[in-house]
Design a protein around this motif. Sequence first.
Motif, PDB file in Angstrom:
ATOM      1  N   PHE A  80       7.819  29.559 -16.549  1.00  0.00           N
ATOM      2  CA  PHE A  80       7.941  28.631 -17.666  1.00  0.00           C
ATOM      3  C   PHE A  80       7.563  29.359 -18.944  1.00  0.00           C
ATOM      4  O   PHE A  80       6.777  30.304 -18.918  1.00  0.00           O
ATOM      5  N   GLY A  81       8.088  28.904 -20.051  1.00  0.00           N
ATOM      6  CA  GLY A  81       7.773  29.507 -21.335  1.00  0.00           C
ATOM      7  C   GLY A  81       6.653  28.766 -22.047  1.00  0.00           C
ATOM      8  O   GLY A  81       6.309  27.643 -21.690  1.00  0.00           O
ATOM      9  N   GLU A  82       6.122  29.392 -23.079  1.00  0.00           N
ATOM     10  CA  GLU A  82       5.042  28.774 -23.843  1.00  0.00           C
ATOM     11  C   GLU A  82       5.489  27.484 -24.525  1.00  0.00           C
ATOM     12  O   GLU A  82       4.688  26.576 -24.731  1.00  0.00           O
ATOM     13  N   ALA A  83       6.774  27.370 -24.872  1.00  0.00           N
ATOM     14  CA  ALA A  83       7.277  26.178 -25.544  1.00  0.00           C
ATOM     15  C   ALA A  83       7.420  24.992 -24.585  1.00  0.00           C
ATOM     16  O   ALA A  83       7.457  23.844 -25.022  1.00  0.00           O
ATOM     17  N   ASP A  84       7.490  25.256 -23.285  1.00  0.00           N
ATOM     18  CA  ASP A  84       7.669  24.202 -22.287  1.00  0.00           C
ATOM     19  C   ASP A  84       6.883  24.558 -21.029  1.00  0.00           C
ATOM     20  O   ASP A  84       7.454  24.785 -19.961  1.00  0.00           O
ATOM     21  N   PRO A  85       5.545  24.611 -21.133  1.00  0.00           N
ATOM     22  CA  PRO A  85       4.731  25.081 -20.008  1.00  0.00           C
ATOM     23  C   PRO A  85       4.658  24.074 -18.876  1.00  0.00           C
ATOM     24  O   PRO A  85       4.845  22.873 -19.057  1.00  0.00           O
ATOM     25  N   PHE A  89       0.326  26.394 -16.202  1.00  0.00           N
ATOM     26  CA  PHE A  89       0.793  27.507 -17.023  1.00  0.00           C
ATOM     27  C   PHE A  89      -0.370  28.382 -17.488  1.00  0.00           C
ATOM     28  O   PHE A  89      -1.375  27.891 -17.988  1.00  0.00           O
ATOM     29  N   LEU A  90      -0.190  29.691 -17.317  1.00  0.00           N
ATOM     30  CA  LEU A  90      -1.145  30.662 -17.843  1.00  0.00           C
ATOM     31  C   LEU A  90      -0.477  31.613 -18.828  1.00  0.00           C
ATOM     32  O   LEU A  90      -1.066  31.966 -19.840  1.00  0.00           O
ATOM     33  N   ALA A  91       0.747  32.043 -18.529  1.00  0.00           N
ATOM     34  CA  ALA A  91       1.490  32.953 -19.407  1.00  0.00           C
ATOM     35  C   ALA A  91       2.957  32.926 -18.987  1.00  0.00           C
ATOM     36  O   ALA A  91       3.275  32.609 -17.832  1.00  0.00           O
ATOM     37  N   ILE A  94       3.804  34.772 -15.742  1.00  0.00           N
ATOM     38  CA  ILE A  94       3.119  34.394 -14.502  1.00  0.00           C
ATOM     39  C   ILE A  94       3.797  33.137 -13.960  1.00  0.00           C
ATOM     40  O   ILE A  94       3.702  32.072 -14.556  1.00  0.00           O
ATOM     41  N   PRO A  95       4.514  33.260 -12.828  1.00  0.00           N
ATOM     42  CA  PRO A  95       5.193  32.086 -12.282  1.00  0.00           C
ATOM     43  C   PRO A  95       4.196  31.089 -11.698  1.00  0.00           C
ATOM     44  O   PRO A  95       3.092  31.453 -11.280  1.00  0.00           O
ATOM     45  N   GLU A  96       4.631  29.839 -11.678  1.00  0.00           N
ATOM     46  CA  GLU A  96       3.801  28.759 -11.159  1.00  0.00           C
ATOM     47  C   GLU A  96       4.303  28.330  -9.783  1.00  0.00           C
ATOM     48  O   GLU A  96       5.503  28.196  -9.562  1.00  0.00           O
ATOM     49  N   LEU A  97       3.374  28.108  -8.876  1.00  0.00           N
ATOM     50  CA  LEU A  97       3.664  27.726  -7.504  1.00  0.00           C
ATOM     51  C   LEU A  97       3.748  26.217  -7.352  1.00  0.00           C
ATOM     52  O   LEU A  97       2.928  25.483  -7.901  1.00  0.00           O
ATOM     53  N   ALA A  98       4.732  25.771  -6.592  1.00  0.00           N
ATOM     54  CA  ALA A  98       4.815  24.388  -6.115  1.00  0.00           C
ATOM     55  C   ALA A  98       4.996  24.464  -4.606  1.00  0.00           C
ATOM     56  O   ALA A  98       5.689  25.353  -4.097  1.00  0.00           O
ATOM     57  N   ILE A  99       4.365  23.534  -3.881  1.00  0.00           N
ATOM     58  CA  ILE A  99       4.436  23.561  -2.424  1.00  0.00           C
ATOM     59  C   ILE A  99       4.272  22.158  -1.868  1.00  0.00           C
ATOM     60  O   ILE A  99       3.522  21.351  -2.422  1.00  0.00           O
ATOM     61  N   ALA A 100       4.972  21.892  -0.779  1.00  0.00           N
ATOM     62  CA  ALA A 100       4.806  20.632  -0.048  1.00  0.00           C
ATOM     63  C   ALA A 100       5.327  20.809   1.368  1.00  0.00           C
ATOM     64  O   ALA A 100       6.249  21.586   1.616  1.00  0.00           O
ATOM     65  N   VAL A 101       4.715  20.067   2.270  1.00  0.00           N
ATOM     66  CA  VAL A 101       5.155  19.995   3.663  1.00  0.00           C
ATOM     67  C   VAL A 101       5.225  18.509   3.995  1.00  0.00           C
ATOM     68  O   VAL A 101       4.330  17.742   3.628  1.00  0.00           O
ATOM     69  N   HIS A 126       5.614  40.425 -10.110  1.00  0.00           N
ATOM     70  CA  HIS A 126       4.681  39.637 -10.918  1.00  0.00           C
ATOM     71  C   HIS A 126       3.259  40.138 -10.694  1.00  0.00           C
ATOM     72  O   HIS A 126       2.914  40.559  -9.590  1.00  0.00           O
ATOM     73  N   ALA A 127       2.440  40.025 -11.727  1.00  0.00           N
ATOM     74  CA  ALA A 127       1.040  40.429 -11.622  1.00  0.00           C
ATOM     75  C   ALA A 127       0.187  39.336 -10.995  1.00  0.00           C
ATOM     76  O   ALA A 127      -0.870  39.604 -10.449  1.00  0.00           O
ATOM     77  N   ALA A 128       0.665  38.090 -11.084  1.00  0.00           N
ATOM     78  CA  ALA A 128      -0.122  36.963 -10.586  1.00  0.00           C
ATOM     79  C   ALA A 128       0.795  35.763 -10.370  1.00  0.00           C
ATOM     80  O   ALA A 128       1.943  35.752 -10.828  1.00  0.00           O
ATOM     81  N   ILE A 129       0.258  34.762  -9.669  1.00  0.00           N
ATOM     82  CA  ILE A 129       0.900  33.458  -9.489  1.00  0.00           C
ATOM     83  C   ILE A 129      -0.152  32.418  -9.846  1.00  0.00           C
ATOM     84  O   ILE A 129      -1.330  32.577  -9.510  1.00  0.00           O
ATOM     85  N   SER A 130       0.257  31.342 -10.513  1.00  0.00           N
ATOM     86  CA  SER A 130      -0.675  30.273 -10.852  1.00  0.00           C
ATOM     87  C   SER A 130      -0.248  28.973 -10.185  1.00  0.00           C
ATOM     88  O   SER A 130       0.865  28.846  -9.665  1.00  0.00           O
TER      89      SER A 130
END
Length: 173
Positions: A80-85, A89-91, A94-101, A126-130
């Motif tokens: 996601f970008g800073e304009a639409d986090p 969101f961290l940067a 840095i991609p953001e994780l979503a998960i469900a079972v 990527h250096a990290a995941i948030s």
Amino acid sequence: MDVEGYRIRAVQPADDSFLREMLVHSIYTGEGNPPAGREVLDRPEIAKYVRGWGRPGDLGFLAVVSESGEPVGAAWIRLFGEADPGYGFLAANIPELAIAVKPAHRGRGLGTVLIRSLVDQARGDHAAISLSVSVDNPARGLYARLGFEEVRIREGAITMRKMLGQSSDRNRT
């Protein structure tokens, strides 16, 4: 990296509808409260986690029943970008994780395997995941066991980050 009776496979374009279903399941409403309904997908701040799936940087895995191929869980990351986090969101890099079972398939290690599959695949890109998790969500313990660390707490939600090194996390518990 499968779980007995299940296999893990990459998300494909035809999985778009299942990702939307899993996005609804990923919304934690608290113990004793009814689950979120599909109408949450009408909210832009929620729908953006799956809308237009397949754009650059999108990566995801499904857990499917080995015999039938029925999908029962998903984990995915998206930038996601800073304009639409996003909520976690961290940067912008840095991609953001979503998960469900699906509820009937929880407690079998699928979430762990899905996250580890994502981490292994994302490492190097990527250096990290948030992620963002409610302070009272039991999944918080799973994320901590998999190396996610709390970065901030705001309005009942915790943003967590996992730094991605070069070595595999497969042997961690």
